[in-house]
Design an enzyme around this catalytic site. Structure first.
Site, PDB file in Angstrom:
ATOM      1  N   LYS A 245       0.771  -1.331  -0.261  1.00 22.96           N
ATOM      2  CA  LYS A 245       0.059   0.180   0.364  1.00 22.96           C
ATOM      3  C   LYS A 245       0.845   1.175   0.203  1.00 22.96           C
ATOM      4  O   LYS A 245       0.332   2.302   0.289  1.00 22.96           O
ATOM      5  CB  LYS A 245      -0.452   0.109   1.369  1.00 22.96           C
ATOM      6  CG  LYS A 245      -1.693  -1.354   1.124  1.00 22.96           C
ATOM      7  CD  LYS A 245      -2.266  -1.896   0.157  1.00 22.96           C
ATOM      8  CE  LYS A 245      -3.114  -1.171  -0.559  1.00 22.96           C
ATOM      9  NZ  LYS A 245      -3.377  -2.788  -2.036  1.00 22.96           N
TER      10      LYS A 245
ATOM     11  N   GLY B  63       1.741   2.486  -2.412  1.00 25.44           N
ATOM     12  CA  GLY B  63       1.981   3.082  -4.066  1.00 25.44           C
ATOM     13  C   GLY B  63       2.564   1.613  -4.982  1.00 25.44           C
ATOM     14  O   GLY B  63       2.876   3.061  -6.416  1.00 25.44           O
ATOM     15  N   THR B  64       2.269   0.913  -4.779  1.00 22.40           N
ATOM     16  CA  THR B  64       3.213  -0.286  -5.731  1.00 22.40           C
ATOM     17  C   THR B  64       2.435   0.171  -7.125  1.00 22.40           C
ATOM     18  O   THR B  64       3.075   0.305  -8.234  1.00 22.40           O
ATOM     19  CB  THR B  64       2.848  -1.636  -5.031  1.00 22.40           C
ATOM     20  OG1 THR B  64       2.764  -2.125  -3.638  1.00 22.40           O
ATOM     21  CG2 THR B  64       3.861  -2.640  -5.901  1.00 22.40           C
TER      22      THR B  64
ATOM     23  N   HIS C 111       6.841  -7.459  -2.245  1.00 23.12           N
ATOM     24  CA  HIS C 111       6.870  -7.516  -1.438  1.00 23.12           C
ATOM     25  C   HIS C 111       8.240  -7.488  -0.220  1.00 23.12           C
ATOM     26  O   HIS C 111       8.038  -7.139   1.175  1.00 23.12           O
ATOM     27  CB  HIS C 111       5.230  -7.779  -0.740  1.00 23.12           C
ATOM     28  CG  HIS C 111       4.699  -6.669  -0.856  1.00 23.12           C
ATOM     29  ND1 HIS C 111       4.218  -5.184  -1.583  1.00 23.12           N
ATOM     30  CD2 HIS C 111       3.544  -7.062  -1.311  1.00 23.12           C
ATOM     31  CE1 HIS C 111       3.562  -4.991  -2.381  1.00 23.12           C
ATOM     32  NE2 HIS C 111       2.792  -5.486  -2.251  1.00 23.12           N
TER      33      HIS C 111
ATOM     34  N   ARG D 299       6.243   4.321   1.919  1.00 19.64           N
ATOM     35  CA  ARG D 299       5.317   5.452   1.978  1.00 19.64           C
ATOM     36  C   ARG D 299       5.570   5.813   3.353  1.00 19.64           C
ATOM     37  O   ARG D 299       5.134   5.223   4.573  1.00 19.64           O
ATOM     38  CB  ARG D 299       3.781   5.370   1.425  1.00 19.64           C
ATOM     39  CG  ARG D 299       2.954   5.377   1.716  1.00 19.64           C
ATOM     40  CD  ARG D 299       1.926   5.420   0.788  1.00 19.64           C
ATOM     41  NE  ARG D 299       0.901   6.515   0.529  1.00 19.64           N
ATOM     42  CZ  ARG D 299      -0.787   6.448   0.358  1.00 19.64           C
ATOM     43  NH1 ARG D 299      -1.027   4.219   0.180  1.00 19.64           N
ATOM     44  NH2 ARG D 299      -1.369   7.371   0.326  1.00 19.64           N
TER      45      ARG D 299
ATOM     46  N   ARG E 199      -7.924   4.000  -4.816  1.00 20.45           N
ATOM     47  CA  ARG E 199      -8.594   4.524  -3.400  1.00 20.45           C
ATOM     48  C   ARG E 199      -8.748   5.708  -3.482  1.00 20.45           C
ATOM     49  O   ARG E 199      -9.409   6.265  -4.150  1.00 20.45           O
ATOM     50  CB  ARG E 199      -8.640   4.337  -1.946  1.00 20.45           C
ATOM     51  CG  ARG E 199      -9.995   3.762  -1.117  1.00 20.45           C
ATOM     52  CD  ARG E 199      -9.182   3.452   0.038  1.00 20.45           C
ATOM     53  NE  ARG E 199      -7.778   4.281   0.555  1.00 20.45           N
ATOM     54  CZ  ARG E 199      -7.946   4.992   1.907  1.00 20.45           C
ATOM     55  NH1 ARG E 199      -9.212   5.971   2.015  1.00 20.45           N
ATOM     56  NH2 ARG E 199      -6.692   5.727   1.973  1.00 20.45           N
TER      57      ARG E 199
HETATM   58  P1  PAP Z   1      -0.500  -2.845  -3.182  1.00 19.10           P
HETATM   59  O1  PAP Z   1       0.617  -3.553  -2.335  1.00 19.10           O
HETATM   60  O2  PAP Z   1      -1.274  -3.090  -2.797  1.00 19.10           O
HETATM   61  O3  PAP Z   1       0.186  -3.682  -4.371  1.00 19.10           O
HETATM   62  P2  PAP Z   1      -0.482  -0.201  -3.172  1.00 19.10           P
HETATM   63  O4  PAP Z   1      -0.703  -0.057  -5.124  1.00 19.10           O
HETATM   64  O5  PAP Z   1       0.776   0.208  -3.049  1.00 19.10           O
HETATM   65  O6  PAP Z   1      -0.758  -2.003  -3.307  1.00 19.10           O
HETATM   66  O7  PAP Z   1      -1.295   0.845  -2.894  1.00 19.10           O
HETATM   67  C1  PAP Z   1      -2.497   1.499  -2.878  1.00 19.10           C
HETATM   68  C2  PAP Z   1      -2.327   2.540  -2.522  1.00 19.10           C
HETATM   69  O8  PAP Z   1      -1.772   3.462  -3.991  1.00 19.10           O
HETATM   70  C3  PAP Z   1      -3.528   3.148  -2.561  1.00 19.10           C
HETATM   71  O9  PAP Z   1      -3.469   4.465  -1.419  1.00 19.10           O
HETATM   72  P3  PAP Z   1      -5.254   4.700  -1.395  1.00 19.10           P
HETATM   73  O10 PAP Z   1      -5.472   3.662  -0.041  1.00 19.10           O
HETATM   74  O11 PAP Z   1      -3.814   5.623  -0.072  1.00 19.10           O
HETATM   75  O12 PAP Z   1      -5.841   6.175  -1.938  1.00 19.10           O
HETATM   76  C4  PAP Z   1      -4.175   3.902  -3.320  1.00 19.10           C
HETATM   77  O13 PAP Z   1      -4.900   4.588  -4.288  1.00 19.10           O
HETATM   78  C5  PAP Z   1      -2.641   4.591  -4.309  1.00 19.10           C
HETATM   79  N1  PAP Z   1      -2.572   4.732  -5.949  1.00 19.10           N
HETATM   80  C6  PAP Z   1      -2.937   3.780  -6.735  1.00 19.10           C
HETATM   81  N2  PAP Z   1      -2.802   3.994  -7.740  1.00 19.10           N
HETATM   82  C7  PAP Z   1      -2.052   5.239  -7.637  1.00 19.10           C
HETATM   83  C8  PAP Z   1      -1.354   6.590  -8.620  1.00 19.10           C
HETATM   84  N3  PAP Z   1      -1.592   6.931 -10.442  1.00 19.10           N
HETATM   85  N4  PAP Z   1      -0.615   7.718  -8.408  1.00 19.10           N
HETATM   86  C9  PAP Z   1      -0.802   7.385  -6.935  1.00 19.10           C
HETATM   87  N5  PAP Z   1      -1.754   6.641  -5.980  1.00 19.10           N
HETATM   88  C10 PAP Z   1      -1.760   5.779  -5.931  1.00 19.10           C
END
Ligand code: PAP
Length: 329
Positions: free
Chosen positions: A77, A79-80, A141, A163, A295
């Site tokens: 979570k 920004g992967t 991860h 993050r 999200r």
């Molecule tokens: P993962 O580690 O399970 O793959 P990951 O992508 O790291 O998940 O986490 C999702 C977060 O990245 C979400 O944050 P939030 O819950 O605080 O909103 C998601 O909204 C955010 N995210 C996904 N895509 C983007 C993007 N293109 N730019 C910025 N933030 C993003």
């Protein structure tokens, strides 16, 4: 009149579907209540789901890194999904120069840059990786201590993204609530806050994860690039340029003038990716809805959820754990 029944306890099925090797290992590991529907098990100092641990074992035993490989490593979570998209777009920019027909428009980034232990080595003990074009892009991860040995033995590069722990925690809380089976309710924020602060979270303790890569990035800056989500959000162009230089594919003066950086950033932006049909209605083969990965995508959203006491407690723990390392959030 029907009487209201207490919710049934989650059925911890994952422990039953792993290999015997994994079962034997699980039975010897410390375990704690998990955030979804399984226990978490502590392996090599970090907490894992049982099935995921099977993928960890396979990839530790069988993954052969190549010198040209690029491994994206993240705390969950942080920004992967965003960085997967950016890396894919960056290293394939000559292969896919037209952003109107780009694979990211029809594929979720998790499909284009698969996880080693959560996808490739979970589905197959020894997956066939011959279809991956060079440079091969993978994600993990895994904490630094647990990455397959061939990663260290090769010249492959690691891009690490983390993050602010408060936003990471709140994002993880939302995400794991979505993953919980029906009828098992949601986790209370207080409950999982306590677990996170004790280090019991997916691939936690959070601070040990970041410190492992932070130290390695200082000792071996050619090998590990250490990035923070907040920095990427504040100055995306600067960081995309840094990323390209680190990976040996710096932008040319012509690309800079033509606005290629801005175009890649736009393609991978939260607004663009989260509104694509594939990410609104699509699902990963594992069943997660693509939209669960998008999200809010903002810095500081945790302030809307955490109490002042929680924030204090968080800051104290993080300061104590990172003390003397030079790393700050
Ligand atoms: P993962 O580690 O399970 O793959 P990951 O992508 O790291 O998940 O986490 C999702 C977060 O990245 C979400 O944050 P939030 O819950 O605080 O909103 C998601 O909204 C955010 N995210 C996904 N895509 C983007 C993007 N293109 N730019 C910025 N933030 C993003």
């Amino acid at each position: 009149m029907p009487t209201s029944q207490p919710l049934p306890p989650p059925k911890y099925v994952e422990e039953d579907v792993v290999t015997q090797e994994c079962k034997d290992l699980l039975s010897s590991l410390p375990k704690e209540r998990g955030w979804v529907a399984t226990y978490l098990y502590q392996y090599q100092g970090f907490w894992h789901h049982p099935r995921q641990l099977q993928g960890v074992l396979s990839c530790q035993q069988h993954f052969q890194a190549q010198d040209t490989d690029i491994l994206l490593v993240t705390t969950p979570k942080s920004g992967t999904t965003w960085l997967k998209a950016l890396l894919f777009a960056l290293v394939n920019r000559t292969r896919y120069p037209d952003t109107q027909t780009h694979p990211l428009l029809t594929n979720n980034p998790h499909i284009l840059v698969p996880f080693l232990e959560l996808k490739l080595y979970l589905e197959n003990k020894v997956p066939d990786l011959t279809s991956f074009a060079s440079p091969r892009l993978f994600a993990t991860h895994l904490p630094f201590l647990s990455v397959p040995k061939s990663v260290g033995d090769s010249e492959c590069k690691l891009v690490y993204l983390c993050r602010n722990p408060r936003d990471t925690f709140v994002s993880l809380w939302h995400f794991t609530n979505k993953l919980r089976p029906q009828n098992t309710g949601t986790n209370s924020l207080e409950e999982v806050f306590d677990l996170f602060c004790r280090g019991v979270s997916l691939y936690g303790p959070f601070w040990d994860h970041v410190l492992g890569y932070w130290k390695e990035s200082l000792e071996n800056p050619q090998k590990v690039l250490f990035l923070k989500y907040e920095d990427m959000k504040a100055t995306p162009t600067v960081h995309l340029r840094r990323l390209a230089e680190f990976l040996g594919c710096a932008f040319s003066a012509e690309e800079e003038t033509k606005g290629v950086l801005d175009e890649l950033l736009r393609l991978c932006s939260f607004d663009n990716l989260s509104n694509l049909e594939v990410n609104v209605n699509g699902k990963l083969p594992s069943g997660e809805e693509n939209k669960a990965f998008f999200r809010r995508g903002e810095v500081g959203d945790s302030n809307n959820y955490l109490t002042a006491e929680m924030i204090d407690q968080f800051d104290q723990i993080i300061e104590e754990k990172l003390h003397g390392s030079g790393l700050k959030f």
